[in-house]
Design a protein around this motif. Sequence first.
Motif, PDB file in Angstrom:
ATOM      1  N   GLN A 506      20.229  24.560  29.971  1.00  0.00           N
ATOM      2  CA  GLN A 506      19.384  23.430  29.622  1.00  0.00           C
ATOM      3  C   GLN A 506      17.952  23.637  30.104  1.00  0.00           C
ATOM      4  N   ASN A 507      17.805  24.224  31.298  1.00  0.00           N
ATOM      5  CA  ASN A 507      16.478  24.476  31.853  1.00  0.00           C
ATOM      6  C   ASN A 507      16.047  25.933  31.730  1.00  0.00           C
ATOM      7  N   GLU A 508      16.802  26.704  30.952  1.00  0.00           N
ATOM      8  CA  GLU A 508      16.497  28.122  30.702  1.00  0.00           C
ATOM      9  C   GLU A 508      16.348  28.915  31.999  1.00  0.00           C
ATOM     10  N   ILE A 509      17.308  28.722  32.907  1.00  0.00           N
ATOM     11  CA  ILE A 509      17.336  29.482  34.159  1.00  0.00           C
ATOM     12  C   ILE A 509      18.530  30.418  34.112  1.00  0.00           C
ATOM     13  N   PHE A 510      18.273  31.708  34.251  1.00  0.00           N
ATOM     14  CA  PHE A 510      19.342  32.696  34.202  1.00  0.00           C
ATOM     15  C   PHE A 510      20.211  32.624  35.461  1.00  0.00           C
ATOM     16  N   ALA A 511      21.452  33.020  35.321  1.00  0.00           N
ATOM     17  CA  ALA A 511      22.312  33.188  36.494  1.00  0.00           C
ATOM     18  C   ALA A 511      21.775  34.341  37.342  1.00  0.00           C
ATOM     19  N   GLU A 512      22.085  34.290  38.633  1.00  0.00           N
ATOM     20  CA  GLU A 512      21.702  35.402  39.490  1.00  0.00           C
ATOM     21  C   GLU A 512      22.596  36.603  39.200  1.00  0.00           C
ATOM     22  N   ASP A 513      22.078  37.792  39.466  1.00  0.00           N
ATOM     23  CA  ASP A 513      22.760  39.029  39.060  1.00  0.00           C
ATOM     24  C   ASP A 513      24.091  39.215  39.768  1.00  0.00           C
ATOM     25  N   SER A 514      24.983  39.937  39.098  1.00  0.00           N
ATOM     26  CA  SER A 514      26.264  40.324  39.697  1.00  0.00           C
ATOM     27  C   SER A 514      26.598  41.737  39.240  1.00  0.00           C
ATOM     28  N   TYR A 515      27.340  42.458  40.073  1.00  0.00           N
ATOM     29  CA  TYR A 515      27.734  43.831  39.784  1.00  0.00           C
ATOM     30  C   TYR A 515      29.176  44.043  40.226  1.00  0.00           C
ATOM     31  N   ILE A 516      29.901  44.854  39.468  1.00  0.00           N
ATOM     32  CA  ILE A 516      31.279  45.201  39.819  1.00  0.00           C
ATOM     33  C   ILE A 516      31.372  46.720  39.902  1.00  0.00           C
ATOM     34  N   TYR A 517      31.876  47.200  41.017  1.00  0.00           N
ATOM     35  CA  TYR A 517      32.005  48.650  41.232  1.00  0.00           C
ATOM     36  C   TYR A 517      33.012  49.217  40.234  1.00  0.00           C
ATOM     37  N   TYR A 518      32.677  50.386  39.667  1.00  0.00           N
ATOM     38  CA  TYR A 518      33.465  50.917  38.562  1.00  0.00           C
ATOM     39  C   TYR A 518      34.812  51.535  38.980  1.00  0.00           C
ATOM     40  N   LYS A 519      35.052  51.637  40.300  1.00  0.00           N
ATOM     41  CA  LYS A 519      36.340  52.200  40.711  1.00  0.00           C
ATOM     42  C   LYS A 519      36.902  51.380  41.871  1.00  0.00           C
ATOM     43  N   PRO A 520      38.225  51.357  42.015  1.00  0.00           N
ATOM     44  CA  PRO A 520      38.803  50.616  43.135  1.00  0.00           C
ATOM     45  C   PRO A 520      38.437  51.254  44.473  1.00  0.00           C
ATOM     46  N   VAL A 521      38.306  50.416  45.490  1.00  0.00           N
ATOM     47  CA  VAL A 521      38.012  50.890  46.839  1.00  0.00           C
ATOM     48  C   VAL A 521      39.339  50.993  47.583  1.00  0.00           C
ATOM     49  N   ILE A 522      39.691  52.199  47.996  1.00  0.00           N
ATOM     50  CA  ILE A 522      40.976  52.443  48.656  1.00  0.00           C
ATOM     51  C   ILE A 522      40.742  52.535  50.169  1.00  0.00           C
ATOM     52  N   VAL A 523      41.414  51.661  50.896  1.00  0.00           N
ATOM     53  CA  VAL A 523      41.328  51.659  52.356  1.00  0.00           C
ATOM     54  C   VAL A 523      42.622  52.249  52.906  1.00  0.00           C
ATOM     55  N   ARG A 524      42.474  53.301  53.712  1.00  0.00           N
ATOM     56  CA  ARG A 524      43.624  53.943  54.342  1.00  0.00           C
ATOM     57  C   ARG A 524      43.559  53.734  55.856  1.00  0.00           C
ATOM     58  N   PRO A 525      44.689  53.666  56.510  1.00  0.00           N
ATOM     59  CA  PRO A 525      44.670  53.479  57.960  1.00  0.00           C
ATOM     60  C   PRO A 525      44.047  54.676  58.667  1.00  0.00           C
ATOM     61  N   LEU A 526      43.264  54.357  59.703  1.00  0.00           N
ATOM     62  CA  LEU A 526      42.628  55.371  60.535  1.00  0.00           C
ATOM     63  C   LEU A 526      41.757  56.320  59.711  1.00  0.00           C
ATOM     64  N   TRP A 527      40.962  55.727  58.814  1.00  0.00           N
ATOM     65  CA  TRP A 527      40.157  56.559  57.926  1.00  0.00           C
ATOM     66  C   TRP A 527      38.808  55.898  57.675  1.00  0.00           C
ATOM     67  N   ASP A 528      37.734  56.697  57.752  1.00  0.00           N
ATOM     68  CA  ASP A 528      36.399  56.246  57.379  1.00  0.00           C
ATOM     69  C   ASP A 528      36.116  56.665  55.945  1.00  0.00           C
ATOM     70  N   SER A 529      35.757  55.725  55.109  1.00  0.00           N
ATOM     71  CA  SER A 529      35.480  56.021  53.701  1.00  0.00           C
ATOM     72  C   SER A 529      34.039  55.663  53.380  1.00  0.00           C
ATOM     73  N   ASN A 530      33.343  56.548  52.654  1.00  0.00           N
ATOM     74  CA  ASN A 530      31.982  56.296  52.193  1.00  0.00           C
ATOM     75  C   ASN A 530      31.976  56.163  50.674  1.00  0.00           C
ATOM     76  N   GLU A 531      31.404  55.071  50.187  1.00  0.00           N
ATOM     77  CA  GLU A 531      31.324  54.820  48.755  1.00  0.00           C
ATOM     78  C   GLU A 531      29.858  54.750  48.345  1.00  0.00           C
TER      79      GLU A 531
END
Length: 573
Positions: A506-531
């Motif tokens: 109604q007031n021509e205000i866009f929604a704020e941006d959003s992004y979805i990472y293209y791959k699942p984030v896998i968390v493993r025990p006792l592990w450092d992961s960099n994405e």
Amino acid sequence: MKRLLLLFVIGFLVQSCARVGSPVGGLKDTIAPKFLGSNIDTTRINVPRDIKELRIDFDEYITLKDVSKNLIISPPIKNITRIIPSNIANKFVLIQWSDTLQANTTYNFNFGNSIVDNNESNILRYFNFAFSTGEKLDDLYISGEIKDAMAIKKASENKLVVGLYQVKDTINYKQKPYYITKVDDDGYYELNYLSPGKYKIVAFDDENGNSMYDQGKEKIGFQKEAVDVEKSISGLNLKVYPSKKPLKYVEMKETPGGVLMTFEGKPDDVKVLSINDKLKDIKVTHRPKSDSVNIWFDAVKDDIGQTVTENLKFSYDTGNKQDTVSVFYKYNKKNTMDINNDISGTMAPFSDFRLNSNYYLDKLNTDKWTLKVAGDSINTIPFTAKISESNPYHILVKSEFMEGKKYQLTVPKETVSSFYAKNYQSKRFDFEVDKVENFGNVKFILQNAPTTSYWLQLLDSSEKPVYQKYTKGSEVLFPILKPGEYIARILVDHNENKYWDESDFQNEIFAEDSYIYYKPVIVRPLWDSNETWDLKDTRTLDTSKMTTPKAVETPKKPLNKLGTDNEMLTPVK
């Protein structure tokens, strides 16, 4: 003998003639119905304005599937009186109306996927039929792609449409667009048979199938600038986002500690006053952009609803709207103030122990609280406790908790206060601190990161946020995460109001941006992961391959034992 032979032949012929149906064996029919002709001549121009029906003939019997949802007529013909076939298959489609058509106008009948053959349900996909009341068929088009910016999984039914409104002094968006078409399952659309002119383009998720945008109920995408259609346009792409609901009072109801006032839409601020003779002392809590307002009072002290149901009246002011509303209130003795803990036996290492209350918390008196190691009845452990700054219904207990150890926290009655109530009973909370080896760390390195603050969220397979951080910059660390697969999403806070703002068409205000990472984030025990995540990467997430690991082999790589920031990293409820 001849008579018996004659009877046998007659019986065989009768039996053969009685068998009606599809032949046994052979190739299955996979061919869609073919268009043969119509009641409008082949040039499809100079069609009389007073024509009242369109008949389209096909080469086989057809039915119409969900025609009310699929058929789109541009420009709209308002008074459709009849559509055939309805329940019985026919070799034609007949549409009748009572309107007089506009002069020098091209009409397009887009049947979507509604036309199917009667035997095998082969679909005649996106069949269009156009004719003109003028001397030529308009042949301009606009095409492109529509994407649901917030969608993670593909919708079971695609209801996206794209429409054009003629640019005039005032545009009535509560009417159907002048031109409208459906978006196919791949996100592609074509608006065909357009006449030259200036148009406002919108795309929306037509949930109720009425071909009109319903504010606050349907997702929407749009351009602020008009589209000048002097020639055909390709590649006009839009993203649809959730839309802002118009502000509207909904109801009031009894709730623990008082009454709850709810709105449709999310007011920035609500002022509430009591207009009851007996009820003068109230406290009002409302979080900006929340649809709920809590009104707290002491029903026992003020003798409110103790023996009979009373009609309580309140006035509210949202800035744009003022009104007086009421609620029938009866005090419920079961709705006393209480505190609990929702962890299932263990809590994550390097984190705070959290208590939850059903009342808005005002003060703590921790002098009589005790924290001990389980089994040690003598020695107490130093700790601090405070009401959470981000959620006034939470208490955060900090101490040098050691992994693998069990603890006991005792909270005596009347040591946790709300405005007019205190916890009515003493409680002991037994919990254990989990071992760090059962958790993993994830670090995100963002390329083309937002220049303002943003939320980075980790969602589970049901798309529910489990962890989130509100932060800035190009690096985000999530320490001490439970193993599993997560979906990573970013919501950008462009205006820094700590709320993700939806589209305000109604007031021509866009929604704020959003992004979805293209791959699942896998968390493993006792592990450092960099994405490494480039926000300009347009690849999409394939959730069909996501699984929740039941058992993950513990790797040799050591975990970086970083402490958690519990105001920034909190399981989202």
